[in-house]
Design an enzyme around this catalytic site. Structure first.
Site, PDB file in Angstrom:
ATOM      1  N   ALA A   1       6.467  20.734   5.671  1.00  0.00           N
ATOM      2  CA  ALA A   1       5.497  20.195   4.632  1.00  0.00           C
ATOM      3  C   ALA A   1       6.007  21.002   3.413  1.00  0.00           C
ATOM      4  O   ALA A   1       5.072  21.513   2.785  1.00  0.00           O
ATOM      5  CB  ALA A   1       4.170  20.465   5.151  1.00  0.00           C
TER       6      ALA A   1
ATOM      7  N   ALA B   1      -1.856  10.313  -5.545  1.00  0.00           N
ATOM      8  CA  ALA B   1      -2.334   8.979  -5.651  1.00  0.00           C
ATOM      9  C   ALA B   1      -3.052   8.463  -6.929  1.00  0.00           C
ATOM     10  O   ALA B   1      -2.738   7.414  -7.695  1.00  0.00           O
ATOM     11  CB  ALA B   1      -3.083   8.288  -4.359  1.00  0.00           C
TER      12      ALA B   1
ATOM     13  N   GLY C   1      14.446  -3.585  -3.509  1.00  0.00           N
ATOM     14  CA  GLY C   1      14.780  -3.980  -4.912  1.00  0.00           C
ATOM     15  C   GLY C   1      15.661  -2.835  -5.643  1.00  0.00           C
ATOM     16  O   GLY C   1      15.574  -1.776  -5.327  1.00  0.00           O
TER      17      GLY C   1
ATOM     18  N   HIS D   1     -32.080  19.359  -5.492  1.00  0.00           N
ATOM     19  CA  HIS D   1     -32.311  20.293  -4.483  1.00  0.00           C
ATOM     20  C   HIS D   1     -33.003  19.491  -3.292  1.00  0.00           C
ATOM     21  O   HIS D   1     -33.788  18.658  -3.251  1.00  0.00           O
ATOM     22  CB  HIS D   1     -33.316  21.372  -5.042  1.00  0.00           C
ATOM     23  CG  HIS D   1     -33.503  22.498  -4.043  1.00  0.00           C
ATOM     24  ND1 HIS D   1     -32.548  23.408  -3.658  1.00  0.00           N
ATOM     25  CD2 HIS D   1     -34.646  22.558  -3.270  1.00  0.00           C
ATOM     26  CE1 HIS D   1     -33.109  24.184  -2.587  1.00  0.00           C
ATOM     27  NE2 HIS D   1     -34.039  23.691  -2.411  1.00  0.00           N
TER      28      HIS D   1
ATOM     29  N   GLY E   1       0.826  -1.191  -0.033  1.00  0.00           N
ATOM     30  CA  GLY E   1       0.005   0.141   0.204  1.00  0.00           C
ATOM     31  C   GLY E   1       0.907   1.293  -0.035  1.00  0.00           C
ATOM     32  O   GLY E   1       0.434   2.287  -0.376  1.00  0.00           O
TER      33      GLY E   1
ATOM     34  N   VAL F   1       7.515  17.114  -1.834  1.00  0.00           N
ATOM     35  CA  VAL F   1       8.173  15.765  -1.747  1.00  0.00           C
ATOM     36  C   VAL F   1       9.161  15.658  -2.763  1.00  0.00           C
ATOM     37  O   VAL F   1       9.477  16.369  -3.633  1.00  0.00           O
ATOM     38  CB  VAL F   1       7.014  14.486  -1.805  1.00  0.00           C
ATOM     39  CG1 VAL F   1       6.077  14.567  -1.027  1.00  0.00           C
ATOM     40  CG2 VAL F   1       6.370  14.637  -3.275  1.00  0.00           C
TER      41      VAL F   1
ATOM     42  N   SER G   1       2.392  25.536   3.002  1.00  0.00           N
ATOM     43  CA  SER G   1       0.672  25.243   3.018  1.00  0.00           C
ATOM     44  C   SER G   1      -0.147  24.694   1.938  1.00  0.00           C
ATOM     45  O   SER G   1      -1.058  24.932   1.397  1.00  0.00           O
ATOM     46  CB  SER G   1       0.065  26.721   3.138  1.00  0.00           C
ATOM     47  OG  SER G   1       0.439  27.442   1.873  1.00  0.00           O
TER      48      SER G   1
END
Length: 462
Positions: A266, A316, A112, A441, A37, A269, A179
């Site tokens: 943050a 993802a 690997g 609605h 995962g 990446v 942010s």
């Protein structure tokens, strides 16, 4: 050859690729060094959503009186909130294990390295190695938290997303640097839990990749929630020598120093392409990414790459789509190349953000004449009834042909609404077709129709 396809990495790119390859009749193996995962299921998309749900529930309880409900006392058990998040992630990872068995995919645990001759050398945890071969090798090694020289992560005081979702106790005071989606989601979560949060952004607006109207609205919502938002600001250094962190922040007004327990970095990446054998095979990289064509073939025949380790949005759902496209091409199908201008982006803070296509600024720069419509949730019956009046839907159309160029939403559950606009753009739907498609609605989603009506001068409810 031992296999038709070997996939290196089992994140949402890798495991989806392996399953599609198996469905297409290809003998498939997957190599994973940690948990099936990958980051998404174990340390990213899924466990963060579990944390954010706990924050949503806690906020509902705190504001129960607004709904006519009296709650005497409530406390957030931080340890149990984190445990629930980990349990959700573990359950998802077990689900991927089941899917591997169901699709008869051989799972090989270990680290690997790609080798010449369409081979992968796998080093197990005990140090033993074995080499496996395949007609096609797909690299799906993903990415990790980027580290800046002035913000070195030590895993304790300066941390990345992984440690941020696995804290033992709730910090009293926190600075979040960056942010984007990760930074904004953690800012919302920790603020909702009761942490004093400062969010620092180098650019002029938070969530800087979003349409400017969205960025400004989130800034207002965050400030209203008590988050200290600093834009056009740069963290120059963090002094961790004492008990607390002293964060030095350069702003237009000068330097400011903020004391806090913990700093979350943050700032994006970086692809995992080191030490995986690319040089020995001769696979070309550029700017830290593996270079591929529209079907994810590298410059070396038989070797492919998908997901966060190739250029394109590090998301993802992009990795999954790339993997499916890649193996369908390998299997002799003729898949349509992915349109990277029709990829939805979602940020799951509160209010949520969802967008697709051009921002208003980018559409103007591309030379389009525009029809722009906005519909505020303050005018939505469903939003009023639900107590979620923050935010709006903004749609951007080409004035000449009615083409839907972009859509940008901020508000409750908008991440569930954006798919309508992604499909509409895929089908080359016009503004008039969306306007005349009857929306139910009361729903939040009718704001898409209302915003379109506003763009065409036909809006009823504002």
């Amino acid at each position: 050859m031992d296999f038709d396809v070997i996939v290196l990495g089992s994140g949402p790119g890798g495991y989806v690729t392996a399953i599609r390859a198996s469905q297409l009749g290809l003998k498939t193996a997957i190599v994973e060094k940690e948990s099936l995962g990958g980051v998404c299921l174990n340390w990213g998309c899924i466990p963060t959503k579990a944390l954010l749900k706990s924050a949503n529930v806690f906020e509902y309880i705190k504001h129960a009186a607004d709904y006519g409900i009296e709650v005497k006392e409530s406390n957030a058990n931080f340890e149990n909130i984190v445990k629930r998040s980990r349990d959700v992630a573990n359950g998802m990872s077990k689900g991927v294990q089941f899917l591997m068995k169901k699709n008869k995919i051989e799972v090989i645990m270990g680290t690997g390295k790609v080798k010449p001759g369409k081979a992968i050398e796998v080093t197990a945890e005990d140090g033993s190695t074995k080499t496996i071969t395949a007609k096609h090798i797909i690299i799906a090694t993903g990415a990790r938290s980027r580290t800046l020289p002035n913000l070195p992560q030590d895993g304790k005081k300066i941390i990345g997303y992984r440690e941020a979702m696995n804290q033992k106790s709730m910090p009293k005071k926190m600075v979040i640097v960056g942010s984007g989606a990760i930074g904004s989601e953690f800012a919302y979560f920790y603020n909702a839990m009761g942490t004093d949060v400062t969010l620092v952004e180098y650019m002029d607006n938070i969530v800087p990749v979003e349409d400017e109207d969205i960025s400004k609205q989130l800034g207002r919502s965050f400030k209203k929630a008590g988050i200290n938002v600093m834009t056009s600001a740069e963290v120059t250094k963090v002094d961790t020598s004492g008990k607390d962190c002293k964060v030095h922040i350069k702003t237009k007004k000068g330097e400011e120093v903020i004391d806090c327990d913990i700093v979350i970095s943050a700032v994006g990446v970086v692809a995992n392409i080191e030490n995986i054998g690319l040089e020995s095979v001769g696979i070309v990289t550029d700017k830290g990414k593996i270079q591929v064509n529209e079907y994810y073939e590298t410059n070396i025949p038989g070797y492919y790459a998908i997901g966060d380790c190739v250029p394109g949005q590090a998301l993802a759902h992009v990795a999954s789509a790339e993997g499916i496209t890649c193996v369908e091409k390998i299997a002799g199908h003729n898949p349509e190349p992915i349109d990277y201008n029709n990829i939805p982006g979602c940020t799951y803070c509160s209010p949520e953000i969802a967008s697709v296509g051009y921002t208003e600024k980018a559409a103007k720069e591309a030379g389009y004449e525009l029809k722009v419509g906005k519909f505020p949730f303050s005018a939505s019956g469903k939003a009023s009834a639900a107590g979620h009046k923050d935010g709006f839907v903004k749609v951007i159309y080409d004035a000449k042909y009615g083409e839907l160029l972009g859509a940008h939403m901020i508000g409750a559950n908008v991440t569930e609404m954006i798919a309508e606009l992604v499909v509409a753009r895929k089908l080359e739907t016009t503004g008039h077709e969306i306007l005349k498609a009857v929306h139910p609605h009361p729903t939040m989603s009718e704001a898409v129709m209302e915003a379109t009506a506003e763009a065409y001068g036909e809006v009823i409810h504002i």
